[in-house]
Design a protein around this motif. Structure first.
Motif, PDB file in Angstrom:
ATOM      1  N   UNK A 211     -11.864  11.860  10.733  1.00  0.00           N
ATOM      2  CA  UNK A 211     -10.817  11.179   9.988  1.00  0.00           C
ATOM      3  C   UNK A 211      -9.483  11.226  10.710  1.00  0.00           C
ATOM      4  N   UNK A 212      -8.408  10.979   9.951  1.00  0.00           N
ATOM      5  CA  UNK A 212      -7.053  10.983  10.487  1.00  0.00           C
ATOM      6  C   UNK A 212      -6.279  12.145   9.886  1.00  0.00           C
ATOM      7  N   UNK A 213      -5.033  12.317  10.323  1.00  0.00           N
ATOM      8  CA  UNK A 213      -4.135  13.226   9.631  1.00  0.00           C
ATOM      9  C   UNK A 213      -2.782  12.558   9.478  1.00  0.00           C
ATOM     10  N   UNK A 214      -2.051  12.998   8.508  1.00  0.00           N
ATOM     11  CA  UNK A 214      -0.713  12.467   8.285  1.00  0.00           C
ATOM     12  C   UNK A 214       0.144  12.677   9.526  1.00  0.00           C
ATOM     13  N   UNK A 215       0.994  11.687   9.809  1.00  0.00           N
ATOM     14  CA  UNK A 215       1.924  11.859  10.918  1.00  0.00           C
ATOM     15  C   UNK A 215       2.921  12.964  10.678  1.00  0.00           C
ATOM     16  N   UNK A 216       3.050  13.407   9.423  1.00  0.00           N
ATOM     17  CA  UNK A 216       3.955  14.500   9.101  1.00  0.00           C
ATOM     18  C   UNK A 216       3.297  15.859   9.305  1.00  0.00           C
ATOM     19  N   UNK A 217       1.995  15.861   9.609  1.00  0.00           N
ATOM     20  CA  UNK A 217       1.240  17.111   9.697  1.00  0.00           C
ATOM     21  C   UNK A 217       1.344  17.716  11.089  1.00  0.00           C
ATOM     22  N   UNK A 218       0.873  18.939  11.203  1.00  0.00           N
ATOM     23  CA  UNK A 218       0.937  19.657  12.468  1.00  0.00           C
ATOM     24  C   UNK A 218      -0.284  20.558  12.579  1.00  0.00           C
TER      25      UNK A 218
ATOM     26  N   UNK B 119       0.836  -1.200   0.000  1.00  0.00           N
ATOM     27  CA  UNK B 119       0.000   0.000   0.000  1.00  0.00           C
ATOM     28  C   UNK B 119       0.868   1.246   0.000  1.00  0.00           C
ATOM     29  N   UNK B 120       0.834   1.988  -1.104  1.00  0.00           N
ATOM     30  CA  UNK B 120       1.602   3.227  -1.212  1.00  0.00           C
ATOM     31  C   UNK B 120       0.786   4.407  -0.716  1.00  0.00           C
ATOM     32  N   UNK B 121       1.165   4.933   0.405  1.00  0.00           N
ATOM     33  CA  UNK B 121       0.390   6.000   1.049  1.00  0.00           C
ATOM     34  C   UNK B 121       0.158   7.191   0.130  1.00  0.00           C
ATOM     35  N   UNK B 122       1.147   7.522  -0.670  1.00  0.00           N
ATOM     36  CA  UNK B 122       1.039   8.715  -1.514  1.00  0.00           C
ATOM     37  C   UNK B 122       0.267   8.456  -2.805  1.00  0.00           C
ATOM     38  N   UNK B 123      -0.025   7.203  -3.115  1.00  0.00           N
ATOM     39  CA  UNK B 123      -0.549   6.892  -4.436  1.00  0.00           C
ATOM     40  C   UNK B 123      -2.005   6.433  -4.453  1.00  0.00           C
ATOM     41  N   UNK B 124      -2.369   5.515  -3.575  1.00  0.00           N
ATOM     42  CA  UNK B 124      -3.672   4.860  -3.724  1.00  0.00           C
ATOM     43  C   UNK B 124      -4.812   5.768  -3.250  1.00  0.00           C
ATOM     44  N   UNK B 125      -5.937   5.673  -3.987  1.00  0.00           N
ATOM     45  CA  UNK B 125      -7.136   6.417  -3.664  1.00  0.00           C
ATOM     46  C   UNK B 125      -8.257   5.431  -3.329  1.00  0.00           C
ATOM     47  N   UNK B 126      -9.182   5.775  -2.443  1.00  0.00           N
ATOM     48  CA  UNK B 126      -9.323   7.068  -1.783  1.00  0.00           C
ATOM     49  C   UNK B 126      -8.389   7.245  -0.581  1.00  0.00           C
ATOM     50  N   UNK B 127      -7.897   6.143   0.000  1.00  0.00           N
ATOM     51  CA  UNK B 127      -6.942   6.228   1.095  1.00  0.00           C
ATOM     52  C   UNK B 127      -6.370   4.845   1.359  1.00  0.00           C
ATOM     53  N   UNK B 128      -5.078   4.775   1.689  1.00  0.00           N
ATOM     54  CA  UNK B 128      -4.438   3.481   1.952  1.00  0.00           C
ATOM     55  C   UNK B 128      -5.077   2.758   3.133  1.00  0.00           C
ATOM     56  N   UNK B 129      -5.645   3.518   4.067  1.00  0.00           N
ATOM     57  CA  UNK B 129      -6.243   2.902   5.248  1.00  0.00           C
ATOM     58  C   UNK B 129      -7.420   1.997   4.883  1.00  0.00           C
ATOM     59  N   UNK B 130      -8.045   2.230   3.749  1.00  0.00           N
ATOM     60  CA  UNK B 130      -9.148   1.378   3.310  1.00  0.00           C
ATOM     61  C   UNK B 130      -8.695  -0.062   3.138  1.00  0.00           C
ATOM     62  N   UNK B 131      -7.418  -0.267   2.782  1.00  0.00           N
ATOM     63  CA  UNK B 131      -6.919  -1.615   2.478  1.00  0.00           C
ATOM     64  C   UNK B 131      -5.954  -2.170   3.526  1.00  0.00           C
ATOM     65  N   UNK B 132      -5.733  -1.447   4.609  1.00  0.00           N
ATOM     66  CA  UNK B 132      -4.834  -2.009   5.641  1.00  0.00           C
ATOM     67  C   UNK B 132      -5.339  -3.366   6.119  1.00  0.00           C
ATOM     68  N   UNK B 133      -6.636  -3.454   6.408  1.00  0.00           N
ATOM     69  CA  UNK B 133      -7.193  -4.709   6.910  1.00  0.00           C
ATOM     70  C   UNK B 133      -7.181  -5.800   5.836  1.00  0.00           C
TER      71      UNK B 133
ATOM     72  N   UNK C 277     -16.048   7.435   4.656  1.00  0.00           N
ATOM     73  CA  UNK C 277     -15.298   7.924   3.483  1.00  0.00           C
ATOM     74  C   UNK C 277     -15.357   6.991   2.268  1.00  0.00           C
ATOM     75  N   UNK C 278     -15.032   5.690   2.325  1.00  0.00           N
ATOM     76  CA  UNK C 278     -14.663   4.897   3.479  1.00  0.00           C
ATOM     77  C   UNK C 278     -13.141   4.846   3.651  1.00  0.00           C
ATOM     78  N   UNK C 279     -12.732   4.461   4.868  1.00  0.00           N
ATOM     79  CA  UNK C 279     -11.322   4.207   5.109  1.00  0.00           C
ATOM     80  C   UNK C 279     -10.594   5.216   5.963  1.00  0.00           C
ATOM     81  N   UNK C 280     -11.268   6.269   6.446  1.00  0.00           N
ATOM     82  CA  UNK C 280     -10.643   7.177   7.413  1.00  0.00           C
ATOM     83  C   UNK C 280      -9.399   7.851   6.817  1.00  0.00           C
ATOM     84  N   UNK C 281      -9.569   8.768   5.876  1.00  0.00           N
ATOM     85  CA  UNK C 281      -8.438   9.374   5.171  1.00  0.00           C
ATOM     86  C   UNK C 281      -7.707  10.412   6.023  1.00  0.00           C
ATOM     87  N   UNK C 282      -6.551  10.816   5.538  1.00  0.00           N
ATOM     88  CA  UNK C 282      -5.721  11.809   6.234  1.00  0.00           C
ATOM     89  C   UNK C 282      -6.105  13.215   5.768  1.00  0.00           C
TER      90      UNK C 282
END
Length: 572
Positions: free
Chosen positions: A468-475, A82-96, A439-444
């Motif tokens: 939803x979530x936010x990127x760990x790189x965010x502030x 799962x490429x976080x920067x590439x897949x839509x709508x969000x990589x979290x949809x496919x973690x499980x 969303x589905x998948x709780x996007x950043x």
């Protein structure tokens, strides 16, 4: 060919099935490959479409060499990547899905142990969820962070500086041409994000859990020591099989205690909360979001890395590495928690040293005295919500403001830069429909960009609330993982623009100033409902029907727990 190895259930014997299993696997390997030698899978998430993991084929080769040297048979097993920067709508949809597919392939194949190769955000969590559920001897190798890139003489933190520079473009203080020029400078080498984003966080937290050889996590991807350690980890994988050291034999509540302490000390990503909860759920360990507050809230921030600080991951490595951080908080760690080596985590800390105190602060002079995740509850988040104070603006940690509500991410993008939008710096921005189901998948998307008209006036942070979530790189002062989400009937779906919102992080409160009876009586408007996901088929349909809420890790309800490694029926 009698053997107590699991793989002998496939390869031992003289019947037709054993013949088939051996014959189709020969293809140049010696006969001894099937005579009592442990079969070690290398679960490899390498993919050109997961750029942070693209180098893992090279890592896998070093692992193979170590396995073979130790007497095992290495078997590369490509798994869902799962490429976080590439897949839509969000990589979290496919973690499980990635976790489920990996679990099933590990169980279905004639293997005795596994080396898990991950890096990009969801890959290490998915691999650990799978390993916990199948419960074969398993060890993780993280792919490591990229080297620091520079632009106009300044270090660039991937992710964090994307958010920062893009806001400067919208504010008119940076040209689009220069913004685009920085693009080729940011990603300098192979490896995952070099900020303390989710990829770096999960690598370090996985080491704190005990699933990585101590001292390996954080090694930069281009560093030859990563390959050296990968070779040794391959050797260790063979030893794990001999010792029958499976996840269930050493991962305990104490392991997760240490992971939470580490998460706070490094200023790690809020995404670690949902991932650790999901991994614990696969192990049957009673971990809750309240444990993150109870254990981690008062842990000092020691790592001066973006987004909560200044430096980047290769600085952390040269400054003493992760073990030097843990040594400073050794008294807060549970000494009973073991590692994949069979020895306690705390036994690996004595020789660690800080070589650059500007990157790794001492316990006596921390960057922030209490920096862990805070869990908020109240009428807006009865099931809980989280905030990362280390990444927030101190003056906004206690705030009362008028809600400006966006019914979906599309609604947000359509209106946020409207000059007539009724919003000021004291407003509280609310985005809903972005939870696991919605969303589905709780996007950043929780770290919403600020309105252009406020950016132009110099505003750089506002209170933002989202399911939803936010990127760990965010502030920023962002309240996220609001539970229950709007799509699950949570009160976030009934808030209206103009309602007054009260945030009080010190007292762990998040409330909407609307009487409970009035809030309950409100309907959910059509625009909100229309923004909820409603897939007809496939994984998305299965996901929406079975995903749980963020406060339990957003796993699927039928995947919680484990099934072990036993397969009772033959294939022919």
């Amino acid at each position: 060919m009698a053997s107590d190895l699991r793989s002998s259930e496939w390869y031992s014997g003289d019947d037709r099935n054993a013949y088939i299993h051996r014959a189709w696997m020969r293809r140049g390997v010696p006969d001894t490959a099937f005579r009592g030698r442990p079969q070690i899978a290398i679960a490899n998430t390498a993919s050109d479409l997961t750029p942070c993991n693209a180098h893992l084929d090279e890592v896998a080769q070093s692992v193979k060499n170590g396995i073979y040297e130790a007497g095992g048979i290495p078997l590369e097993l490509p798994v869902v990547s799962l490429g976080e920067t590439q897949v839509r709508p969000t990589a979290m949809l496919w973690r499980n899905m990635a976790a489920m597919a990996t679990e099933e392939m590990l169980r279905a194949n004639p293997i005795d142990g596994v080396v898990l190769l991950g890096g990009c955000d969801k890959t290490i969590p998915a691999l650990l969820m799978a390993a916990a559920s199948v419960d074969l001897p398993a060890v993780v190798i993280p792919g490591g962070p990229m080297l620091t890139g520079h632009f106009r003489g300044e270090a660039l933190g991937c992710g964090t500086d994307v958010w920062r520079l893009s806001e400067e473009v919208r504010a008119g203080t940076l040209s689009e041409a220069l913004f685009e020029k920085s693009e080729s400078s940011m990603i300098r080498s192979k490896g995952h994000c070099n900020t303390m984003g989710t990829a770096s966080t999960m690598a370090l937290v996985a080491e704190a859990l005990g699933t990585i050889v101590p001292g390996l996590a954080g090694t930069p991807a281009p560093d030859s020591r990563l390959l050296e350690a990968s070779h040794e980890t391959g050797r260790l994988a063979v030893e794990l099989v001999a010792a029958d050291r499976r996840p269930s034999t050493f991962l305990t509540k104490a392991s997760f205690h240490n992971a939470i302490v580490a998460l706070a000390a490094i200023g790690g990503s809020t995404n670690a909360v949902v991932h650790l909860l999901a991994i614990a759920g696969r192990l049957g360990i009673d971990l809750t979001i309240d444990d993150f507050d109870r254990i981690g809230a008062d842990v000092p921030l020691l790592v001066n890395l973006q987004p909560a600080g200044r430096y980047l991951m290769d600085d952390l490595y040269r400054a003493g590495g992760f073990l030097a951080v843990l040594r400073e908080v050794k008294d807060l760690l549970d000494p009973t928690a073991l590692t994949i080596t069979g020895s306690p985590l705390v036994d690996h800390l004595d020789d660690a040293r800080i070589w650059d105190a500007d990157v790794i602060a001492s316990r006596t002079q921390p960057l922030i005295p209490a920096a862990g995740i805070s869990v908020l509850r109240g009428s807006l988040a009865p099931g809980g919500a989280i905030i990362k104070p280390a990444a927030a603006s101190p003056h906004l940690l206690k705030h009362r403001g008028r809600a400006v509500v966006f019914d979906s991410i599309e609604d947000f993008h359509a209106r946020i830069d409207d000059p007539d939008l009724d919003i000021d710096e004291d407003s509280v921005m609310i985005l809903r429909g972005c939870g696991p189901m919605g969303y589905p998948g709780m996007p950043e998307v929780s770290n919403m960009p600020l309105p252009k008209k406020l950016l132009e006036r110099g505003v750089r942070d506002m209170v933002r609330i989202c399911d939803g979530r936010m990127s760990g790189t965010a502030y920023g002062t962002v309240i996220l993982h609001v539970t229950p989400e709007a799509a699950a009937g949570g009160p976030l779906g009934r808030v209206q623009t103009g309602d007054w919102i009260n945030l009080d992080v010190r007292n762990r409160r998040l409330d909407v100033e609307v009487p409970a009876e009035e809030l309950a009586a409100r309907g959910v408007n059509d625009a909100t409902v229309q923004g909820f996901a409603n897939p007809r088929r496939g994984w998305e349909r299965l996901y929406v029907d079975h995903v749980m809420q963020a406060d339990t890790g957003a796993d699927l309800d039928f995947l919680v727990g484990s099934s072990g490694s036993k397969v009772s029926r033959e294939s022919h």
